[in-house]
Enzyme design. Structure first.
Site, PDB file in Angstrom:
ATOM      1  N   TYR A  69      -5.086   2.489 -14.785  1.00 28.54           N
ATOM      2  CA  TYR A  69      -3.961   3.208 -14.189  1.00 28.54           C
ATOM      3  C   TYR A  69      -3.710   4.519 -14.921  1.00 28.54           C
ATOM      4  O   TYR A  69      -3.515   5.570 -14.294  1.00 28.54           O
ATOM      5  CB  TYR A  69      -2.700   2.351 -14.215  1.00 28.54           C
ATOM      6  CG  TYR A  69      -1.445   3.126 -13.872  1.00 28.54           C
ATOM      7  CD1 TYR A  69      -1.179   3.490 -12.561  1.00 28.54           C
ATOM      8  CD2 TYR A  69      -0.545   3.518 -14.867  1.00 28.54           C
ATOM      9  CE1 TYR A  69      -0.045   4.221 -12.239  1.00 28.54           C
ATOM     10  CE2 TYR A  69       0.594   4.245 -14.557  1.00 28.54           C
ATOM     11  CZ  TYR A  69       0.843   4.587 -13.245  1.00 28.54           C
ATOM     12  OH  TYR A  69       1.962   5.314 -12.930  1.00 28.54           O
ATOM     13  N   LYS A  97      -3.960   8.473 -13.445  1.00 21.78           N
ATOM     14  CA  LYS A  97      -2.907   9.486 -13.443  1.00 21.78           C
ATOM     15  C   LYS A  97      -3.401  10.787 -14.072  1.00 21.78           C
ATOM     16  O   LYS A  97      -3.065  11.880 -13.596  1.00 21.78           O
ATOM     17  CB  LYS A  97      -1.679   8.972 -14.196  1.00 21.78           C
ATOM     18  CG  LYS A  97      -1.053   7.724 -13.591  1.00 21.78           C
ATOM     19  CD  LYS A  97      -0.678   7.882 -12.132  1.00 21.78           C
ATOM     20  CE  LYS A  97       0.473   8.813 -11.908  1.00 21.78           C
ATOM     21  NZ  LYS A  97       0.945   8.812 -10.504  1.00 21.78           N
ATOM     22  N   PRO A 118       7.172  11.090 -15.456  1.00 19.45           N
ATOM     23  CA  PRO A 118       8.164  10.127 -15.947  1.00 19.45           C
ATOM     24  C   PRO A 118       7.570   9.150 -16.951  1.00 19.45           C
ATOM     25  O   PRO A 118       6.391   8.796 -16.894  1.00 19.45           O
ATOM     26  CB  PRO A 118       8.587   9.370 -14.668  1.00 19.45           C
ATOM     27  CG  PRO A 118       8.020  10.147 -13.521  1.00 19.45           C
ATOM     28  CD  PRO A 118       6.805  10.845 -14.067  1.00 19.45           C
ATOM     29  N   SER A 173       8.954  -2.531 -13.834  1.00 18.78           N
ATOM     30  CA  SER A 173       9.903  -2.349 -14.931  1.00 18.78           C
ATOM     31  C   SER A 173      11.155  -3.189 -14.716  1.00 18.78           C
ATOM     32  O   SER A 173      11.692  -3.786 -15.664  1.00 18.78           O
ATOM     33  CB  SER A 173      10.267  -0.866 -15.085  1.00 18.78           C
ATOM     34  OG  SER A 173      10.765  -0.339 -13.872  1.00 18.78           O
TER      35      SER A 173
END
Length: 271
Positions: A76, A80, A104, A119
């Site tokens: 992941y 990004k 973020p 989260s």
């Protein structure tokens, strides 16, 4: 605005399962915006593209980039980095549309829909006793409401064009530190909170057979110092305090039906 990118709860079988849609999806958003005559694209990247390659001092700002070839880097995080790099390179090559990037850290805060994010699920697991032990792991926290605010500022502010902005609410917090915050504000669930923290060595060893711990293992217990100075000074952004964000995360889940022991929590400023 570009928001979506694959975020699997378990590591994919191959990196391309997340890298390809992350990279190609970002480029498709830019192409569609260009076709529609849009002046600026705001891309949601991640702190994963900023601070997951260790550097001396562990201070990170928008000038830092995670090296996609960092050993042990989760798929992941690599997706990004490569997606943001591809978007920046594409816009730089064509020079006919503006790109602003928001990076973020861990996004917490009130739950909006019926499907909790990863989260929010973390906080839920702590409140319900599903995490008796946590790995040593420090990370940035930001409130989802402040992430939205930063996106709007990135879309509208003249000085945001061509820039990237880290979204973090304050100093990095550990999983064990998060448990302490929840224990203080939700005393009815205090006995269910994590009671122990794994060492760096224990995390590294456990990550060999437990994919979910690879992220923590990659961080090596280090405490990043993540700057939000740029978003504050350029865009006038003022994020919420980390404690307020964590408490709001739990509060929203309780309002949505999560039951704590003894019929809930003791009365207090958030009760």
């Amino acid at each position: 605005m570009h928001h979506a990118s694959p975020f699997p709860l378990t590591p994919p079988e191959t990196e391309d399962e997340v890298v390809v849609p992350a990279r190609d999806g970002a480029l498709r958003v830019i192409a569609a915006a260009r076709t529609a005559g849009i002046a600026r694209v705001v891309m949601t990247s991640s702190y994963a593209a900023v601070g997951y390659t260790v550097k001396p001092g562990d201070h990170y700002s928008e000038t830092d980039w995670t090296d996609p070839h960092t050993p042990g880097l989760p798929a992941y995080h690599k997706s990004k980095v490569l997606a943001e790099r591809a978007a920046c390179d594409h816009v730089r090559a064509h020079r006919d549309i503006e790109l602003t990037v928001v990076n973020p850290t861990g996004i917490f805060g009130p739950q909006l829909g019926d499907r909790p994010s990863a989260s929010l699920g973390l906080v839920r697991n702590m409140l319900t006793g599903r995490m008796p032990v946590v790995p040593v792991m420090y990370f940035g926290v930001v409130d989802v409401r402040d992430v939205v605010d930063l996106h709007l500022r990135a879309m509208l502010h003249p000085k945001a064009a061509g820039e990237r902005f880290i979204a973090v609410g304050g100093p990095a917090v550990s999983l064990f530190g998060m448990a302490r915050i929840l224990r203080e504000h939700f005393p009815a669930a205090a006995a269910l909170m994590p009671s122990a923290e794994m060492t760096v060595e224990q995390v590294r060893e456990a990550a060999k057979t437990e994919p979910a711990l690879r992220d923590a293992a990659a961080l090596r217990g280090r405490i990043p110092v993540i700057s939000n100075d740029k978003a504050r000074s350029v865009l006038g952004w003022e994020p919420r305090d980390v404690v307020e964000t964590i408490v709001a995360t739990a509060d929203s889940q309780i309002r949505r039906g999560l039951e704590l022991p003894d019929a809930g929590r003791a009365a207090g400023p958030h009760g």
